[in-house]
Enzyme design. Structure first.
Site, short mmCIF file in Angstrom:
data_model
loop_
_atom_site.label_atom_id
_atom_site.label_comp_id
_atom_site.label_asym_id
_atom_site.label_seq_id
_atom_site.Cartn_x
_atom_site.Cartn_y
_atom_site.Cartn_z
N GLY A 57 43.81 27.45 31.78
CA GLY A 57 44.95 27.09 32.61
C GLY A 57 44.74 25.73 33.27
O GLY A 57 45.08 25.53 34.43
N SER A 83 44.32 35.58 44.83
CA SER A 83 45.41 35.08 45.67
C SER A 83 45.38 35.83 46.98
O SER A 83 44.90 36.96 47.05
CB SER A 83 46.76 35.29 44.99
N TYR A 115 52.88 40.42 40.66
CA TYR A 115 51.87 39.38 40.88
C TYR A 115 50.80 39.89 41.84
O TYR A 115 49.59 39.70 41.60
CB TYR A 115 52.55 38.14 41.46
N SER A 141 47.05 21.38 34.35
CA SER A 141 47.68 20.93 35.59
C SER A 141 47.11 21.73 36.75
O SER A 141 46.33 22.67 36.56
CB SER A 141 49.20 21.10 35.53
N ILE A 145 45.43 23.60 39.87
CA ILE A 145 44.07 23.94 40.30
C ILE A 145 43.08 23.81 39.15
O ILE A 145 41.96 23.31 39.33
CB ILE A 145 44.04 25.36 40.89
N GLY A 146 43.47 24.24 37.95
CA GLY A 146 42.58 24.14 36.80
C GLY A 146 42.21 22.71 36.48
O GLY A 146 41.04 22.39 36.23
#
Length: 265
Positions: A14, A143, A156, A17, A19-20
């Protein structure tokens, strides 16, 4: 600070773009050889070109919902840079949102397949080589929602709660092999995912994006004491620290990078 991971090999999923991408950048700055992965049709090639000035970086397209694709990903990384010592699984989506009674099985299963099962598949592929080397770092992205659920994002929230539990279990199973597994749990970070959320909110409310962000903080995230979205690099710094020798006694932890959003201790 010397992180003492120069010449280690990392795989960041991931990573085209958000955080990755910033995690890959920080790892490269620490002297790590980095493979980044994301699904087809994104910005992977552009990200590789951008980061290549910092060190050795390769890009491999993969879909974490497909076991065959994950196996091919690790094979390609092995051929190009070697077996990863470090796995950072950033692949994820907001997934199905809305009233619980109106989210169908398909929405739930797609969200869980990407967020939770994607982490399962990549960790399962990474750990055997780490075990053989006697050294490994796995960082999964949780999260605030994993411990503080929000009623319109329950799929989520459940997937991220699963991530936190998975990491804790893996830390117990493979800590004796010197494979340290931890979770980093951000809250409302400026990424393409939250950009889309805020653009939608702005359109629904007839306001600009900045006002949409302000109202979201006021109404939905009152615990975020800094009253702003986080930056991807602020999360990446924590991730890379956990990948380093400076974190050699941290295992099974859930590190919150959330401006105080989670209300409990």
């Amino acid at each position: 600070m010397n992180l003492d991971i120069s010449d280690r090999i990392a795989l960041v999923t991931g990573a085209d773009s958000g955080i990755g991408k910033e995690t890959a950048r920080r790892l490269l700055e620490a002297g790590v050889r980095v493979a980044i992965s994301d699904k087809a049709g994104g910005e992977l090639d552009r990200t590789v070109a951008e980061l290549s000035a910092l060190g050795e970086v390769v890009g491999v397209e993969a879909d974490v919902t497909d076991g065959v694709s994950v196996t091919a990903l690790f094979s390609a990384v092995r051929d190009q840079v070697g077996d990863p010592d470090i796995l950072v699984n950033c692949a994820g989506v907001t997934g199905a949102t809305g009233d619980f009674l109106e989210v169908d099985d398909k929405g739930w299963l797609e969200t869980l397949d990407i967020n939770l099962m994607g982490a399962v598949r990549t960790a399962r592929a990474a750990i055997p080589a780490m075990r053989a080397k006697g050294w490994g770092r796995v960082v999964l992205i949780g999260s605030e929602d994993g411990v503080q659920p929000y009623v319109d994002e329950l799929a989520y929230c459940a997937s991220k709660a699963g991530i936190i539990n998975l990491a804790k279990g893996l830390s117990k199973a493979y800590g004796p092999d010197n494979i340290l597994v931890n979770t980093v749990s951000p809250a409302f970070i400026a990424t393409p995912m939250t950009d889309k959320m805020m653009a939608k909110r702005a359109e629904e409310r007839g306001v600009d994006v900045e006002r949409a962000i302000e109202s979201f903080l006021e109404e939905e995230r009152p615990g975020m004491a800094l009253k702003r979205r986080g930056r991807a690099e602020e999360v990446a710094d924590m991730i890379v620290f956990l990948c380093s020798e400076r974190a050699s006694f941290i295992n099974g932890a859930n590190m919150r990078v959330d401006s105080g959003s989670v209300m409990t201790i």
